[in-house]
Enzyme design. Structure first.
Site, mmCIF file in Angstrom:
data_model
loop_
_atom_site.group_PDB
_atom_site.id
_atom_site.type_symbol
_atom_site.label_atom_id
_atom_site.label_comp_id
_atom_site.label_asym_id
_atom_site.label_seq_id
_atom_site.Cartn_x
_atom_site.Cartn_y
_atom_site.Cartn_z
ATOM 1 N N HIS A 14 -33.047 89.446 -23.305
ATOM 2 C CA HIS A 14 -33.341 88.977 -21.958
ATOM 3 C C HIS A 14 -32.094 89.021 -21.079
ATOM 4 O O HIS A 14 -32.157 89.385 -19.900
ATOM 5 C CB HIS A 14 -33.904 87.550 -22.025
ATOM 6 C CG HIS A 14 -34.112 86.910 -20.703
ATOM 7 N ND1 HIS A 14 -33.269 85.941 -20.208
ATOM 8 C CD2 HIS A 14 -35.058 87.110 -19.753
ATOM 9 C CE1 HIS A 14 -33.700 85.557 -19.024
ATOM 10 N NE2 HIS A 14 -34.779 86.247 -18.714
ATOM 11 N N GLU A 51 -31.464 92.546 -20.006
ATOM 12 C CA GLU A 51 -32.398 92.898 -18.932
ATOM 13 C C GLU A 51 -31.819 92.503 -17.576
ATOM 14 O O GLU A 51 -31.836 93.278 -16.626
ATOM 15 C CB GLU A 51 -33.740 92.186 -19.161
ATOM 16 C CG GLU A 51 -34.763 92.418 -18.055
ATOM 17 C CD GLU A 51 -35.622 91.202 -17.802
ATOM 18 O OE1 GLU A 51 -35.746 90.806 -16.621
ATOM 19 O OE2 GLU A 51 -36.177 90.651 -18.768
ATOM 20 N N HIS A 52 -31.280 91.289 -17.477
ATOM 21 C CA HIS A 52 -30.666 90.829 -16.228
ATOM 22 C C HIS A 52 -29.448 91.676 -15.860
ATOM 23 O O HIS A 52 -29.270 92.070 -14.700
ATOM 24 C CB HIS A 52 -30.236 89.368 -16.369
ATOM 25 C CG HIS A 52 -31.332 88.381 -16.137
ATOM 26 N ND1 HIS A 52 -31.231 87.340 -15.240
ATOM 27 C CD2 HIS A 52 -32.571 88.265 -16.683
ATOM 28 C CE1 HIS A 52 -32.340 86.620 -15.249
ATOM 29 N NE2 HIS A 52 -33.168 87.170 -16.135
ATOM 30 N N GLU A 92 -32.433 79.292 -15.477
ATOM 31 C CA GLU A 92 -33.750 79.750 -15.910
ATOM 32 C C GLU A 92 -34.218 78.936 -17.121
ATOM 33 O O GLU A 92 -35.403 78.579 -17.231
ATOM 34 C CB GLU A 92 -33.718 81.241 -16.241
ATOM 35 C CG GLU A 92 -35.087 81.843 -16.462
ATOM 36 C CD GLU A 92 -35.079 83.353 -16.624
ATOM 37 O OE1 GLU A 92 -36.165 83.916 -16.857
ATOM 38 O OE2 GLU A 92 -33.991 83.961 -16.523
#
Length: 424
Positions: free
Chosen positions: A46, A49-50, A126
């Site tokens: 994840h 991905e960022h 997040e």
């Protein structure tokens, strides 16, 4: 018109030409997600991905966004348990730009130390946001109850500690191991020139090579009999109940979807009508399936007033038991097949949804699952198959569960009191 081909480096490419539209959707799929991780690097997929949006050697982060948005396009990504996908939807005249942007992000990202440290703060927020969502907390908690220590139970976002530990070297080593052509798929759906598409994809992705390759292979985790509770100062008790499901690429997948829809797929479903409409025990209740490589689960979600929890769960268990014993008749089966076909076809009415469908199919099944193929599978569902799937799933009953709420005391008699409190 469909085509499936492979570049010399092992990258699979699936394309669907749709002449009557004026858009094209492009997805870069990598068979890598939280299930590829361990307790030390949980969340790294994840995080990567960022980071791929944070600028390349030729484009700043702002330029990446602007070049797509300036032509009316959309650029986004997501990370799941078994895959990461970066995708663009734009007018058909901008296919070259879409492939250029995605390849630039993959091959030329700066991954600057300064950006990595900044993005850690973003991910922390997040994670905090997810902690403020009872449904998100419940999902991660139930995953632990189902699979415990297997990597499939790791949170997609990772933890504060694991995210804090990520360095540029760790990220680069991980990308070099898992972001490899053999683990990946390019999916393109929309209007484009079929004659030149292979040459075009080769131009942007043909030189993709990696040294320390790790071909994705997943375990076959047992589905466990565990029940977890997590305390949150909220009014409702959020409940997730687990029934054994079936694995991805099982010929009974559509039969299970059909049965799940009948039990809890909408306002006419048995659970909604019984638990909400007849008994008035909840506002929201539904059933859904999750299918992964080598494992699967059927989940029932409900948001319940804590004072009603024992009555509600007993009613849900009874409804599942009755459903498994009585089954469905031919009239209900035929209606359910039509409903399933309708929802499937309506869900494919955009180039992006077709790109997602084709990408997933080639990524996990290594074949194109055309709408005609799917409709044929649904049409072939008969009572023998329904009964077979019922035996494997709903007849086994609810075997694991998770709860998020204020007071565990309300659960003292639920599942013989074998509910364990966990902090995180």
């Amino acid at each position: 018109m469909y085509n499936l081909f492979k570049l010399d480096n092992g990258l699979r490419v699936v394309v669907e030409n749709i002449e009557y539209v004026n858009s094209v959707s492009v997805g870069l799929w990598v068979e890598n997600g939280s299930r590829n991780e361990d307790i030390n690097n949980s969340g790294i997929s994840h995080f990567i991905e960022h980071m791929l949006f944070k600028g390349t050697v030729t484009r700043s982060a702002k330029q990446i966004a602007e070049e797509i948005e300036d032509v009316g396009g959309q650029l986004n990504a997501f990370t799941g348990r078994e895959a990461t996908c970066f995708y663009v939807k734009a007018l058909d005249t901008h296919l070259d730009l879409s492939l250029d942007i995605l390849s630039d992000m993959l091959f030329n990202s700066n991954l600057a130390e300064e950006d990595i440290e900044k993005e850690k703060s973003v991910i922390y927020e997040e994670i905090n946001m997810s902690e403020d969502s009872p449904e998100d907390v419940l999902s991660d908690l139930h995953t632990k109850a189902i699979w415990d220590l297997d990597s499939i139970s790791l949170p997609i976002l990772g933890t504060m500690d694991t995210v804090k530990s990520f360095s540029r070297k760790v990220i680069l080593d991980y990308i070099d191991s898992y972001y490899i052509p053999e683990n990946s798929v390019i999916s393109i759906s929309g209007k484009f020139d079929m004659k030149n598409i292979e040459t075009l994809v080769e131009k942007f992705f043909g030189k993709w090579r990696c040294k320390n390759k790790k071909i994705t292979e997943y375990s076959s985790p047992l589905i466990l009999n565990k029940h977890y509770f997590r305390k949150k100062d909220i009014e409702q008790l959020h409940v997730s109940l687990g029934i054994p499901g079936i694995e991805l690429d099982n010929e009974d997948t559509y039969t299970l979807i059909l049965l799940s829809n009948i039990l809890g797929g909408g306002a006419s479903s048995r659970l909604f009508q019984k638990i909400r409409e007849d008994l008035g025990l909840c506002y929201s209740i539904y059933c859904y399936i999750s299918a992964f490589k080598n494992t699967g689960i059927v989940s029932i979600y409900a948001g319940i007033n804590p004072t009603n929890v024992r009555v509600a769960i007993e009613a849900i268990k009874e409804e599942v038991s009755n459903f498994a014993k009585v089954g469905i008749d031919n009239e209900r089966l035929n209606k359910a097949k039509e409903q399933l076909k309708g929802s499937y076809i309506l869900g494919l009415e955009s180039t992006s949804s077709r790109m997602f469908s084709n990408g997933r199919s080639v990524m996990f099944l290594n074949k194109i699952n055309t709408p005609e193929d799917v409709l044929e599978k649904i049409n072939k569902i008969d009572m023998a198959r329904v009964n077979s799937v019922m035996e494997k799933t709903f007849k086994k009953g609810i075997i694991n569960s998770a709860y998020v709420g204020k007071d565990k005391e309300m659960l003292k008699d639920v599942f013989e009191g074998n509910i364990i409190s966990v902090d995180k």
